[in-house]
Write a protein that holds these residues in place. Structure first.
Motif, PDB file in Angstrom:
ATOM      1  N   ARG A   1      17.136   3.490  -5.667  1.00  0.00           N
ATOM      2  CA  ARG A   1      17.053   4.020  -7.027  1.00  0.00           C
ATOM      3  C   ARG A   1      16.157   3.186  -7.931  1.00  0.00           C
ATOM      4  NH1 ARG A   1      22.466   4.802  -5.517  1.00  0.00           N
ATOM      5  NH2 ARG A   1      23.041   2.720  -6.238  1.00  0.00           N
ATOM      6  N   ASN A   2      15.904   1.935  -7.581  1.00  0.00           N
ATOM      7  CA  ASN A   2      15.191   1.052  -8.513  1.00  0.00           C
ATOM      8  C   ASN A   2      14.067   0.259  -7.842  1.00  0.00           C
ATOM      9  OD1 ASN A   2      16.761  -0.676  -6.943  1.00  0.00           O
ATOM     10  ND2 ASN A   2      17.185  -2.087  -8.647  1.00  0.00           N
ATOM     11  N   PHE A   3      13.590   0.740  -6.678  1.00  0.00           N
ATOM     12  CA  PHE A   3      12.603  -0.028  -5.920  1.00  0.00           C
ATOM     13  C   PHE A   3      11.566   0.922  -5.344  1.00  0.00           C
ATOM     14  CE2 PHE A   3      11.515  -3.608  -3.040  1.00  0.00           C
ATOM     15  CZ  PHE A   3      11.675  -4.657  -3.937  1.00  0.00           C
ATOM     16  N   GLN A   4      10.340   0.451  -5.240  1.00  0.00           N
ATOM     17  CA  GLN A   4       9.268   1.269  -4.670  1.00  0.00           C
ATOM     18  C   GLN A   4       9.355   1.237  -3.139  1.00  0.00           C
ATOM     19  OE1 GLN A   4       7.124   3.150  -6.506  1.00  0.00           O
ATOM     20  NE2 GLN A   4       8.320   2.499  -8.287  1.00  0.00           N
ATOM     21  N   TRP A   5      10.393   1.864  -2.618  1.00  0.00           N
ATOM     22  CA  TRP A   5      10.724   1.727  -1.203  1.00  0.00           C
ATOM     23  C   TRP A   5       9.697   2.386  -0.278  1.00  0.00           C
ATOM     24  CZ3 TRP A   5      11.612   6.239   1.533  1.00  0.00           C
ATOM     25  CH2 TRP A   5      11.877   7.393   0.775  1.00  0.00           C
ATOM     26  N   LYS A   6       8.925   3.328  -0.787  1.00  0.00           N
ATOM     27  CA  LYS A   6       7.954   4.022   0.064  1.00  0.00           C
ATOM     28  C   LYS A   6       6.722   3.167   0.372  1.00  0.00           C
ATOM     29  CE  LYS A   6       9.127   8.757  -1.279  1.00  0.00           C
ATOM     30  NZ  LYS A   6       8.615  10.048  -1.820  1.00  0.00           N
ATOM     31  N   VAL A   7       6.451   2.167  -0.451  1.00  0.00           N
ATOM     32  CA  VAL A   7       5.217   1.398  -0.285  1.00  0.00           C
ATOM     33  C   VAL A   7       5.457  -0.099  -0.087  1.00  0.00           C
ATOM     34  CG1 VAL A   7       3.853   3.062  -1.594  1.00  0.00           C
ATOM     35  CG2 VAL A   7       4.945   1.155  -2.801  1.00  0.00           C
ATOM     36  N   VAL A   8       6.675  -0.576  -0.271  1.00  0.00           N
ATOM     37  CA  VAL A   8       6.939  -2.011  -0.218  1.00  0.00           C
ATOM     38  C   VAL A   8       6.887  -2.527   1.221  1.00  0.00           C
ATOM     39  CG1 VAL A   8       9.444  -1.755   0.026  1.00  0.00           C
ATOM     40  CG2 VAL A   8       8.513  -3.824  -1.008  1.00  0.00           C
ATOM     41  N   ASP A   9       6.431  -3.749   1.387  1.00  0.00           N
ATOM     42  CA  ASP A   9       6.514  -4.457   2.659  1.00  0.00           C
ATOM     43  C   ASP A   9       7.853  -5.194   2.656  1.00  0.00           C
ATOM     44  OD1 ASP A   9       6.350  -6.026   4.890  1.00  0.00           O
ATOM     45  OD2 ASP A   9       4.444  -6.979   4.382  1.00  0.00           O
ATOM     46  N   TRP A  10       8.849  -4.618   3.290  1.00  0.00           N
ATOM     47  CA  TRP A  10      10.202  -5.148   3.209  1.00  0.00           C
ATOM     48  C   TRP A  10      10.316  -6.556   3.784  1.00  0.00           C
ATOM     49  CZ3 TRP A  10      13.692  -3.128   0.150  1.00  0.00           C
ATOM     50  CH2 TRP A  10      13.651  -1.767  -0.172  1.00  0.00           C
TER      51      TRP A  10
ATOM     52  N   GLN B   1       8.512  -8.935   3.200  1.00  0.00           N
ATOM     53  CA  GLN B   1       8.130  -9.901   2.177  1.00  0.00           C
ATOM     54  C   GLN B   1       9.114  -9.972   1.016  1.00  0.00           C
ATOM     55  OE1 GLN B   1       5.551 -11.908   2.853  1.00  0.00           O
ATOM     56  NE2 GLN B   1       5.415 -10.765   4.777  1.00  0.00           N
ATOM     57  N   VAL B   2      10.183  -9.185   1.083  1.00  0.00           N
ATOM     58  CA  VAL B   2      11.187  -9.185   0.007  1.00  0.00           C
ATOM     59  C   VAL B   2      12.209 -10.281   0.299  1.00  0.00           C
ATOM     60  CG1 VAL B   2      12.955  -7.855  -1.196  1.00  0.00           C
ATOM     61  CG2 VAL B   2      10.863  -6.724  -0.381  1.00  0.00           C
ATOM     62  N   PRO B   3      12.290 -11.328  -0.551  1.00  0.00           N
ATOM     63  CA  PRO B   3      13.240 -12.423  -0.295  1.00  0.00           C
ATOM     64  C   PRO B   3      14.682 -11.969  -0.460  1.00  0.00           C
ATOM     65  CG  PRO B   3      12.179 -12.698  -2.433  1.00  0.00           C
ATOM     66  CD  PRO B   3      11.484 -11.556  -1.770  1.00  0.00           C
ATOM     67  N   ALA B   4      15.595 -12.750   0.117  1.00  0.00           N
ATOM     68  CA  ALA B   4      17.004 -12.375   0.134  1.00  0.00           C
ATOM     69  C   ALA B   4      17.583 -12.217  -1.267  1.00  0.00           C
ATOM     70  CB  ALA B   4      17.807 -13.411   0.926  1.00  0.00           C
ATOM     71  N   ASP B   5      17.180 -13.089  -2.208  1.00  0.00           N
ATOM     72  CA  ASP B   5      17.738 -12.993  -3.555  1.00  0.00           C
ATOM     73  C   ASP B   5      17.276 -11.719  -4.257  1.00  0.00           C
ATOM     74  OD1 ASP B   5      15.121 -13.840  -3.708  1.00  0.00           O
ATOM     75  OD2 ASP B   5      15.467 -15.317  -5.294  1.00  0.00           O
ATOM     76  N   GLN B   6      16.041 -11.285  -3.974  1.00  0.00           N
ATOM     77  CA  GLN B   6      15.557 -10.041  -4.567  1.00  0.00           C
ATOM     78  C   GLN B   6      16.179  -8.829  -3.883  1.00  0.00           C
ATOM     79  OE1 GLN B   6      11.286  -9.653  -4.638  1.00  0.00           O
ATOM     80  NE2 GLN B   6      11.334  -7.795  -5.885  1.00  0.00           N
ATOM     81  N   LEU B   7      16.450  -8.964  -2.607  1.00  0.00           N
ATOM     82  CA  LEU B   7      17.066  -7.871  -1.866  1.00  0.00           C
ATOM     83  C   LEU B   7      18.411  -7.490  -2.474  1.00  0.00           C
ATOM     84  CD1 LEU B   7      16.786  -6.108   0.774  1.00  0.00           C
ATOM     85  CD2 LEU B   7      18.271  -7.823   1.839  1.00  0.00           C
ATOM     86  N   LYS B   8      19.132  -8.479  -2.985  1.00  0.00           N
ATOM     87  CA  LYS B   8      20.435  -8.216  -3.595  1.00  0.00           C
ATOM     88  C   LYS B   8      20.327  -7.304  -4.812  1.00  0.00           C
ATOM     89  CE  LYS B   8      22.453 -12.660  -2.197  1.00  0.00           C
ATOM     90  NZ  LYS B   8      23.048 -13.934  -2.677  1.00  0.00           N
ATOM     91  N   GLU B   9      19.148  -7.268  -5.434  1.00  0.00           N
ATOM     92  CA  GLU B   9      18.954  -6.456  -6.636  1.00  0.00           C
ATOM     93  C   GLU B   9      18.546  -5.021  -6.316  1.00  0.00           C
ATOM     94  OE1 GLU B   9      19.844  -7.828  -9.437  1.00  0.00           O
ATOM     95  OE2 GLU B   9      20.203  -9.704  -8.346  1.00  0.00           O
ATOM     96  N   VAL B  10      18.233  -4.750  -5.047  1.00  0.00           N
ATOM     97  CA  VAL B  10      17.798  -3.403  -4.668  1.00  0.00           C
ATOM     98  C   VAL B  10      19.009  -2.478  -4.622  1.00  0.00           C
ATOM     99  CG1 VAL B  10      16.667  -2.004  -2.915  1.00  0.00           C
ATOM    100  CG2 VAL B  10      15.890  -4.347  -3.326  1.00  0.00           C
ATOM    101  N   GLU B  11      18.932  -1.363  -5.328  1.00  0.00           N
ATOM    102  CA  GLU B  11      20.013  -0.388  -5.360  1.00  0.00           C
ATOM    103  C   GLU B  11      19.740   0.696  -4.318  1.00  0.00           C
ATOM    104  OE1 GLU B  11      20.328   1.052  -9.352  1.00  0.00           O
ATOM    105  OE2 GLU B  11      20.652  -0.943 -10.204  1.00  0.00           O
ATOM    106  N   PHE B  12      20.133   0.428  -3.085  1.00  0.00           N
ATOM    107  CA  PHE B  12      19.933   1.407  -2.019  1.00  0.00           C
ATOM    108  C   PHE B  12      20.814   2.627  -2.253  1.00  0.00           C
ATOM    109  CE2 PHE B  12      18.578  -2.520   0.183  1.00  0.00           C
ATOM    110  CZ  PHE B  12      17.333  -2.088   0.644  1.00  0.00           C
ATOM    111  N   GLU B  13      20.244   3.791  -1.995  1.00  0.00           N
ATOM    112  CA  GLU B  13      20.961   5.042  -2.237  1.00  0.00           C
ATOM    113  C   GLU B  13      22.101   5.273  -1.243  1.00  0.00           C
ATOM    114  OE1 GLU B  13      20.687   7.434  -4.460  1.00  0.00           O
ATOM    115  OE2 GLU B  13      18.731   7.249  -5.418  1.00  0.00           O
ATOM    116  N   ASN B  14      21.862   4.942   0.022  1.00  0.00           N
ATOM    117  CA  ASN B  14      22.766   5.406   1.065  1.00  0.00           C
ATOM    118  C   ASN B  14      23.400   4.307   1.918  1.00  0.00           C
ATOM    119  OD1 ASN B  14      22.040   8.224   0.494  1.00  0.00           O
ATOM    120  ND2 ASN B  14      20.064   7.665   1.383  1.00  0.00           N
TER     121      ASN B  14
END
Length: 251
Positions: free
Chosen positions: A66-75, A77-90
C-alpha cells in the motif's frame, strides 16, 4: 537392489540425476509430472503445475504494498529496518535472524508463516506463530490437496530476493512434522536450482530447475534420509517465491 532401482529415462528436462544416484522415475498423472523413487524416499515433480496466469497473479499478490513502489523496487537493496515500514497487502513478510558461532546474522531470505490456529513451527532457533490464512494461500492449498489427496494446515513462505538469497543443506525433520511428512513445495518467479543428496553423501545427486508454477512433493522417509538446498546463484537478479505446504502436529 539393482532390480529395485533400474536405469530410467527422464520425462522432464528440468531434472538432472547424477550417475551415482540410484532412482526410478515413473509417471505421476495426478500432478502431470513424475514420481521419483529414491533409496529411502519419494519425490513428485511437475514442471508447470500452476498455469502462467496463476503464476503472474501470485507474483503480484505476494509482494503488493500500500505504501511502496513494489513494481519497480529492487527488494534485495531494501534494508531490514526499512522493510518493517512496508505495508504489504497480503503477506506479513519478516526478516528473521539466526545465531552462528556466537554471532547474529540475518537469514538470507524473507519468510512468513501461515496456517490454522495453533500450528506453530520452530526451526533453526526461530519460532513462528501462524498468521491466519488469506484467499491466495487458500486457493493454492485447495489445488494441492485435491491433486495429492493430502490435508495441509500450514505453509512456510520464503522470498529469495535475488541470487544472493539461499537455503543451506537441511532436512525438514522437526518433531512437529512427524516422521514421514508430505511437504508440497511450489515456486513462482525466477527459476532457481533445488538440490538433493543423501544425508551421508558429500555430492548432489538430484537437481531440479524450478520454473514458475513448478511443484515438488517430498514424501515418505525423504526427510529422514535426504537433505535439500537452494544454492546462491550470482546470475539471478529477480525474486523467487517458494511456498512449502505442511501438516503440523497441533498440541
Amino acid at each position: 537392489m539393482d532390480d529395485l532401482f533400474p536405469p530410467s529415462n527422464l520425462l522432464s528436462r528440468c531434472i538432472d540425476i547424477a550417475p551415482q544416484a540410484r532412482v526410478k522415475v515413473e509417471s505421476a498423472p495426478e500432478i502431470g509430472g513424475e514420481r521419483i523413487l529414491l533409496e529411502g524416499g519419494e519425490l513428485l515433480f511437475s514442471e508447470h503445475f500452476f498455469s502462467d496466469k496463476v503464476c503472474k497473479r501470485m507474483i503480484e499478490y505476494l509482494q503488493e504494498s500500500r505504501n511502496f513502489q513494489w513494481k519497480v523496487v529492487d527488494w534485495a537493496q531494501v534494508p531490514a529496518d526499512q522493510l518493517k515500514e512496508v505495508e504489504f497487502e497480503n503477506v506479513n513478510w519478516k526478516q528473521d535472524y539466526i545465531k552462528f558461532f556466537g554471532k547474529t546474522h540475518p537469514l538470507p531470505r524473507l519468510t512468513a508463516w501461515y496456517g490454522d490456529k495453533g500450528a506453530s513451527y520452530a526451526y533453526s532457533g526461530i519460532r513462528s506463530d501462524p498468521n491466519p490464512w488469506n484467499d491466495g494461500l487458500l486457493y493454492l492449498k485447495a489445488r494441492l490437496e485435491a491433486a495429492l489427496d493430502v490435508t495441509f494446515n500450514s505453509v512456510l513462505l520464503n522470498w529469495y530476493r535475488d541470487g544472493s538469497d539461499s537455503l543451506n543443506w537441511h532436512a525438514d525433520d522437526e518433531p512437529e512434522l512427524g516422521t514421514c511428512p508430505t511437504i508440497a513445495s511450489v515456486s513462482f518467479g525466477e527459476t532457481r536450482q533445488f538440490l538433493f543428496k543423501p544425508k551421508n553423501a558429500s555430492k548432489t545427486q538430484l537437481s531440479f530447475d524450478l520454473l514458475p508454477g513448478s511443484l515438488v512433493v517430498m514424501k515418505g522417509e525423504t526427510q529422514q534420509n535426504w537433505v535439500h538446498s537452494v544454492p546462491k546463484r550470482k546470475g539471478v537478479k529477480g525474486s523467487r517465491f517458494n511456498l512449502t505446504f505442511r501438516n503440523i502436529r497441533v498440541v
